[in-house]
Design a protein around this motif. Sequence first.
Motif, short mmCIF file in Angstrom:
data_model
loop_
_atom_site.label_atom_id
_atom_site.label_comp_id
_atom_site.label_asym_id
_atom_site.label_seq_id
_atom_site.Cartn_x
_atom_site.Cartn_y
_atom_site.Cartn_z
N ASP A 65 0.82 -1.22 0.00
CA ASP A 65 0.00 0.00 0.00
C ASP A 65 0.85 1.27 0.00
OD1 ASP A 65 -2.20 -1.63 -0.02
OD2 ASP A 65 -2.62 -1.42 2.13
N ASP A 66 1.97 1.23 0.72
CA ASP A 66 2.84 2.42 0.76
C ASP A 66 3.41 2.71 -0.62
OD1 ASP A 66 2.35 2.68 3.42
OD2 ASP A 66 4.25 1.80 4.09
N THR A 67 3.85 1.66 -1.30
CA THR A 67 4.40 1.83 -2.64
C THR A 67 3.33 2.36 -3.58
OG1 THR A 67 5.92 0.00 -2.27
CG2 THR A 67 5.53 0.62 -4.56
N PHE A 68 2.14 1.78 -3.47
CA PHE A 68 1.04 2.20 -4.35
C PHE A 68 0.71 3.69 -4.13
CE2 PHE A 68 -3.64 2.43 -5.21
CZ PHE A 68 -3.54 2.30 -6.57
N ALA A 69 0.69 4.10 -2.86
CA ALA A 69 0.40 5.50 -2.55
C ALA A 69 1.48 6.41 -3.14
CB ALA A 69 0.31 5.68 -1.03
N ALA A 70 2.74 5.96 -3.05
CA ALA A 70 3.84 6.76 -3.60
C ALA A 70 3.74 6.85 -5.12
CB ALA A 70 5.19 6.17 -3.19
N LEU A 71 3.40 5.74 -5.76
CA LEU A 71 3.27 5.74 -7.22
C LEU A 71 2.20 6.74 -7.65
CD1 LEU A 71 3.37 1.89 -8.07
CD2 LEU A 71 5.17 3.57 -8.50
N LYS A 72 1.09 6.77 -6.91
CA LYS A 72 0.01 7.69 -7.27
C LYS A 72 0.39 9.14 -6.99
CE LYS A 72 -4.14 6.26 -5.94
NZ LYS A 72 -5.56 5.87 -6.16
N ARG A 73 0.95 9.33 -5.79
CA ARG A 73 1.29 10.69 -5.35
C ARG A 73 2.32 11.33 -6.27
NH1 ARG A 73 2.76 9.18 -0.55
NH2 ARG A 73 4.99 9.20 -0.97
N GLU A 74 3.28 10.50 -6.72
CA GLU A 74 4.38 11.03 -7.53
C GLU A 74 4.11 10.91 -9.03
OE1 GLU A 74 7.79 8.93 -6.08
OE2 GLU A 74 7.56 9.71 -4.04
N ASP A 75 2.88 10.55 -9.40
CA ASP A 75 2.52 10.50 -10.82
C ASP A 75 3.44 9.53 -11.58
OD1 ASP A 75 0.99 11.21 -13.04
OD2 ASP A 75 2.31 12.87 -13.58
N ARG A 76 3.66 8.35 -10.98
CA ARG A 76 4.60 7.39 -11.57
C ARG A 76 3.91 6.21 -12.25
NH1 ARG A 76 8.09 6.20 -6.46
NH2 ARG A 76 8.76 4.44 -7.75
N ILE A 77 2.59 6.21 -12.24
CA ILE A 77 1.86 5.18 -13.01
C ILE A 77 1.73 5.73 -14.42
CG2 ILE A 77 -0.29 3.88 -13.24
CD1 ILE A 77 -0.59 4.25 -10.14
N ILE A 78 2.37 5.07 -15.38
CA ILE A 78 2.50 5.65 -16.72
C ILE A 78 1.36 5.23 -17.63
CG2 ILE A 78 4.08 5.95 -18.69
CD1 ILE A 78 5.18 6.83 -15.96
N VAL A 79 1.03 3.94 -17.63
CA VAL A 79 -0.08 3.45 -18.44
C VAL A 79 -0.89 2.44 -17.63
CG1 VAL A 79 0.79 3.82 -20.80
CG2 VAL A 79 1.51 1.79 -19.54
N ARG A 80 -2.20 2.42 -17.89
CA ARG A 80 -3.10 1.47 -17.23
C ARG A 80 -3.97 0.79 -18.29
NH1 ARG A 80 -6.48 4.93 -13.42
NH2 ARG A 80 -7.04 3.05 -12.26
N TYR A 81 -4.26 -0.49 -18.03
CA TYR A 81 -5.11 -1.24 -18.95
C TYR A 81 -6.50 -0.62 -18.97
CZ TYR A 81 -1.43 -4.73 -18.44
OH TYR A 81 -0.22 -5.37 -18.42
N CYS A 82 -7.08 -0.49 -20.17
CA CYS A 82 -8.39 0.14 -20.31
C CYS A 82 -9.13 -0.51 -21.46
CB CYS A 82 -8.22 1.65 -20.55
SG CYS A 82 -7.45 2.04 -22.13
N ASP A 83 -10.40 -0.08 -21.64
CA ASP A 83 -11.12 -0.54 -22.83
C ASP A 83 -10.83 0.43 -23.98
OD1 ASP A 83 -12.76 1.72 -22.48
OD2 ASP A 83 -14.22 0.58 -21.29
N LYS A 84 -11.43 0.18 -25.13
CA LYS A 84 -11.03 0.95 -26.32
C LYS A 84 -11.38 2.43 -26.20
CE LYS A 84 -15.06 -0.46 -29.12
NZ LYS A 84 -15.95 0.55 -28.56
N ASP A 85 -12.30 2.73 -25.29
CA ASP A 85 -12.68 4.13 -25.10
C ASP A 85 -11.92 4.80 -23.95
OD1 ASP A 85 -14.69 3.94 -27.12
OD2 ASP A 85 -15.92 2.82 -25.67
N GLY A 86 -11.01 4.06 -23.36
CA GLY A 86 -10.21 4.65 -22.29
C GLY A 86 -10.76 4.40 -20.90
#
Lengths: 81, 232
Positions: B151-172
């Motif tokens: 959870d700490d890592t996940f919070a840091a990834l979000k806080r620091e804008d380090r999640i670059i791409v996420r799986y989505c449907d064709k409309d985003g």
Amino acid sequence: MKAKVYVNLKPGVLDPQGKAIQHSVELLGFNGISDIRQGKYFEIGLDSALGEAAARESVSRMAREVLSNPITEDFSVEIEA
Amino acid sequence: MKFGVIVFPGSNCDHDAYHVISKHVGQPVDFIWHRDTNLSSYDAVIIPGGFSYGDYLRAGALARFSPVMNSVKKFAQSGRFVLGICNGFQILCEAGLLPGALIRNRELHFICEHIFVRVETADTAFTNELERGSVLRLPIAHAEGNYICDDDTFAALKREDRIIVRYCDKDGGVTDAANPNGSRDNIAGICNHERNVLGLMPHPERACEDLLGSSDGRGIFRSLAATLAAVA
């Protein structure tokens, strides 16, 4: 001298292999199974001259740095004379 | 600017990466055998996909001990750019250059298909030519792509804008149905705190020509080339 290292997924880490095995086992009619988790087991032959304490330290370091991924797995070490 | 593509025993996307750099980026590129340790002439290295060391022990676990990986660590610490794709992402996590781990896919099997990812930030050397919110169609090919972290890592990834791409449907739309492997929060790619090391599960290098079903991967390499051109 022999070391036995058990590497298991940490509680809470999804184990789809364990789940699939549990499903198959239940299909075979085994009842009362609450959970199956799959792990890894290593047997490491050691020079007896090492001594138990040094062997335990060395194998524990090996388990921590190589045999397990500390993010997803726990390990335990047994030393046999 | 000069690129290097690291080759481990079992790498199998090394030629794809080389091809994209030489043909589409139009820059010099070398293969770097995993026993080589001199990265001084490179500005960016790519750790390609494949099955380094046959995925023995854990995916990426043994490649981390190859001689070149110490050099890659120093290379990253010096601020130069490292892109790990698929098995390369797994290796970067095992080596501690990126946080978290990639475990067995939620549905167990190997997945080989085109999926969609949404660009979550344009604030990296690898996505600055892309628009935040844009959707890329890229192939995935992995059995261990299920990203997990505490959870700490996940919070840091979000806080620091380090999640670059996420799986989505064709409309985003980022939905569980569009999550192919069970990754936490649909994460398909992250970067380190310093933003110069990127790990991606999808394969942009296999999506640079329309003939191959998509050319959406070009934006990643175009971004990196633009960054390096600006630095030079």
